[in-house]
Design an enzyme around this catalytic site. Structure first.
Site, PDB file in Angstrom:
ATOM      1  N   GLY A  63       1.186  -1.417  -0.191  1.00  0.00           N
ATOM      2  CA  GLY A  63      -0.260   0.478   0.042  1.00  0.00           C
ATOM      3  C   GLY A  63       0.925   1.476  -0.053  1.00  0.00           C
ATOM      4  N   ASN A  64       0.312   1.993   0.243  1.00  0.00           N
ATOM      5  CA  ASN A  64       0.785   3.961   0.450  1.00  0.00           C
ATOM      6  C   ASN A  64       0.434   4.554   1.221  1.00  0.00           C
ATOM      7  OD1 ASN A  64      -1.167   5.183  -1.081  1.00  0.00           O
ATOM      8  ND2 ASN A  64      -0.743   3.556  -3.088  1.00  0.00           N
ATOM      9  N   ARG A  65       1.234   5.427   1.688  1.00  0.00           N
ATOM     10  CA  ARG A  65       0.820   6.474   2.748  1.00  0.00           C
ATOM     11  C   ARG A  65      -0.652   7.614   2.313  1.00  0.00           C
ATOM     12  NH1 ARG A  65       4.978   7.641   6.518  1.00  0.00           N
ATOM     13  NH2 ARG A  65       5.279   9.747   5.566  1.00  0.00           N
TER      14      ARG A  65
END
Ligand code: CTP
Length: 417
Positions: A225-227
Site C-alpha cells: 500500500g502507500n501512505r
C-alpha cells in the site's frame, strides 16, 4: 516569487497571523451546536472571538465560550470600554459568522440596529459575513424574515439556507441548524476566496475524482500500500460539489466520511480503480486523478497466508506493472473537451519531473507537490504548483487542501469555458 492574493492573505491571516473569526451566537437552542463550530475553527488555527447575545447566554454560558475560544466573552458594549470593543472586534475580523442566527437577530441586522455588542460588530465589519439561521418553519417562512434575509443578501452577506428536519420539540420542517461541519467548510471557502467563492460555476458539470491509495494484496492478510490519506481528493470532491458540480468520487481505501451530495464508489486495487474511472470518465466534463495508484502489484496472490519457514530465507517478491490510469485517460480522451488533471508526488527536482510527467501522461493540468516522510501525507495542508499543458504555471502557497482544490477548479472552470 509566489504572490499572495488578498483572499489568501485572509486565509493565512494578516502577516502570517491566525485568521480572525468572530463567532456571533444568538439566542436559539442550536447555540449548543455552535460549540462544535467553535472547536473546529480553534483546532484548525483560527483566532476566534465569540460574541453572544444576552439571550444566547441562556442556552450556553459565557464560561463555555470563553474556555473553548481562549478569549474573554461579553455580550455588552459596556465592558472593557477603553478597548472600544463595539468597533474594534468588527474592524479587525477576517470573517464574521453568526450561528445560529435567530429571526430576531436577522431582523436587527437587516434593520441596522446596534443595541448590543453583536449588532455593533455587524455594523463595523468590513469582512465577509455569514449567517446560519435556525428557527421554526413558521418564523423562517414569515414574509418579515424572508424580506430581512433578502435585504442581507442584497448587501453581500451570505445567508445559508436552513436544513429541513427535526426541530425543537415534536415538529419538523425547514429551519433546522445546518451541520456545523458544513458551515465550517463554507466559512473556510469564504475566508479563502470571499463570498464569490459560493457562485456555482461548476453547475451542470459532471466531475470524476479519484482519491486515496490503492492496496495490492499479497495474501489474505497482507497488501502493498502507500501512505495517501485521501484528504486532497476528498477536498476536491467537497469543493466541486459546493461549486455546483455533480461529483463521482472513486475512493481507494479511505476512512474519511463521504462528503455531502457526492456519489462515492469504493475500490481497493489499482485495477478496480481503473475500471471505475474508465466507466465514470466516459461522460465526465473533468477528471482528476488525485489517488496514489500503486505502479506494481505482487505477481502472484497467495490464497493462503504466506508462512515463515523456520531457517529458510523468504522468497523474493516478484512484482508486475499495474495499468497507468491517467496515461490511459490522457491517450484515449473518452469525451471531447474533457479536462484531465493529474497529480505528481515528487521527492526531488520537483518541477522538472512534473513537466516531463505532464507531457508523458497527456493531461491538461498537473498538480505537482513535494512529498516526504512528514510532508503532505495525512496532513491538512499542502503546497503545490499547477502546471498546464499550455505552459502556464500556478503556484499555490502552503495552506489548507481546500485552497489548493479551489485553485484546481478555477483552472478547470476556465478551460471548460
Ligand atoms: N497514476 C495512475 N496510474 C498509475 C500511477 C499513477 O493513474 N499506475 C496517476 C496518479 O493518480 C497521478 C499521476 O498518475 O495523478 C502521477 O502519479 P505519480 O505516482 O506521481 O507518478 P508515476 O506515474 O507513478 O511515476 P513515478 O512513480 O515514476 O514518479
Amino acid at each position: 516569487m509566489v504572490e499572495q492574493t488578498q483572499a489568501e492573505q485572509h486565509e493565512h491571516g494578516r502577516g502570517g497571523e491566525a485568521p480572525r473569526v468572530v463567532l456571533g451566537v444568538s439566542g436559539g437552542i442550536a447555540a449548543y451546536k455552535a460549540c462544535e463550530l467553535l472547536r473546529r475553527f480553534a483546532e484548525s488555527g483560527h483566532d476566534v472571538q465569540v460574541v453572544p447575545t444576552a439571550s444566547a447566554l441562556h442556552f450556553v454560558g459565557a464560561a463555555t465560550w470563553s474556555a473553548l475560544s481562549g478569549h474573554p466573552v461579553s455580550e455588552q458594549v459596556w465592558e472593557s470600554v477603553h478597548e472600544v470593543p463595539h468597533v474594534r472586534i468588527g474592524q479587525s475580523a477576517d470573517l464574521v459568522v453568526v450561528a445560529p442566527a435567530t429571526a430576531d437577530l436577522l431582523a436587527r441586522a437587516a434593520g441596522g440596529l446596534a443595541d448590543d455588542l453583536l449588532t455593533n460588530t455587524l455594523l463595523t465589519a468590513r469582512c465577509p459575513v455569514v449567517f446560519a439561521p435556525a428557527m421554526h418553519t413558521e418564523m423562517w417562512e414569515h414574509p418579515a424574515t424572508q424580506e430581512n434575509v433578502a435585504k442581507l443578501r442584497s448587501r453581500g452577506a451570505v445567508v445559508v439556507e436552513p436544513d429541513v428536519g427535526r426541530l425543537t420539540g415534536e415538529d419538523s420542517g425547514k429551519g433546522r441548524f445546518p451541520d456545523p461541519a458544513e458551515i465550517f467548510a463554507l466559512c473556510r471557502r469564504v475566508l479563502a476566496r470571499g463570498p464569490e467563492a459560493l457562485v456555482p460555476d461548476l453547475a451542470g458539470r459532471h466531475v470524476v475524482i479519484s482519491a486515496g491509495g490503492t492496496r495490492e494484496p499479497l495474501d489474505p492478510v497482507r497488501f502493498l500500500g502507500n501512505r495517501s490519506s485521501g484528504k486532497q481528493g476528498y477536498a476536491l470532491a467537497r469543493t466541486a460539489a459546493a461549486r455546483g458540480a455533480r461529483v463521482t468520487l472513486v475512493a481507494a481505501n479511505s476512512s474519511l466520511p463521504a462528503p455531502a451530495g457526492v456519489e462515492v464508489v469504493e475500490v481497493g486495487t489499482a485495477r478496480e480503480l481503473r475500471a471505475a474511472m474508465v466507466s465514470a470518465a466516459g461522460e465526465a466534463d473533468a477528471v482528476v486523478m488525485a489517488a496514489a495508484v500503486a505502479d506494481f502489484r505482487p505477481a502472484e496472490y497467495a490464497a493462503g497466508k504466506i508462512k515463515k519457514r523456520s531457517g529458510a530465507e523468504p522468497d523474493p517478491l516478484a512484482l508486475v506493472r499495474n495499468p497507468d490510469v491517467l496515461a490511459e485517460l490522457g491517450a484515449e480522451r473518452p469525451r471531447e473537451g474533457q479536462v484531465l488533471v493529474g497529480f505528481a508526488a515528487e521527492t526531488d527536482d520537483v518541477l522538472a519531473h512534473g513537466r516531463e510527467k505532464l507531457r508523458a501522461k497527456g493531461c491538461d493540468l498537473l498538480v505537482v507537490n513535494e512529498v516526504g516522510e512528514d510532508r503532505t501525507f495525512g496532513s491538512e495542508e499542502n503546497e503545490a504548483v499547477v502546471l498546464a499543458a499550455d505552459g502556464g504555471e500556478t503556484p499555490v502557497p502552503y495552506g489548507p487542501k481546500e485552497t489548493l482544490a479551489e485553485r484546481v477548479w478555477d483552472l478547470v472552470a476556465e478551460r471548460l469555458g
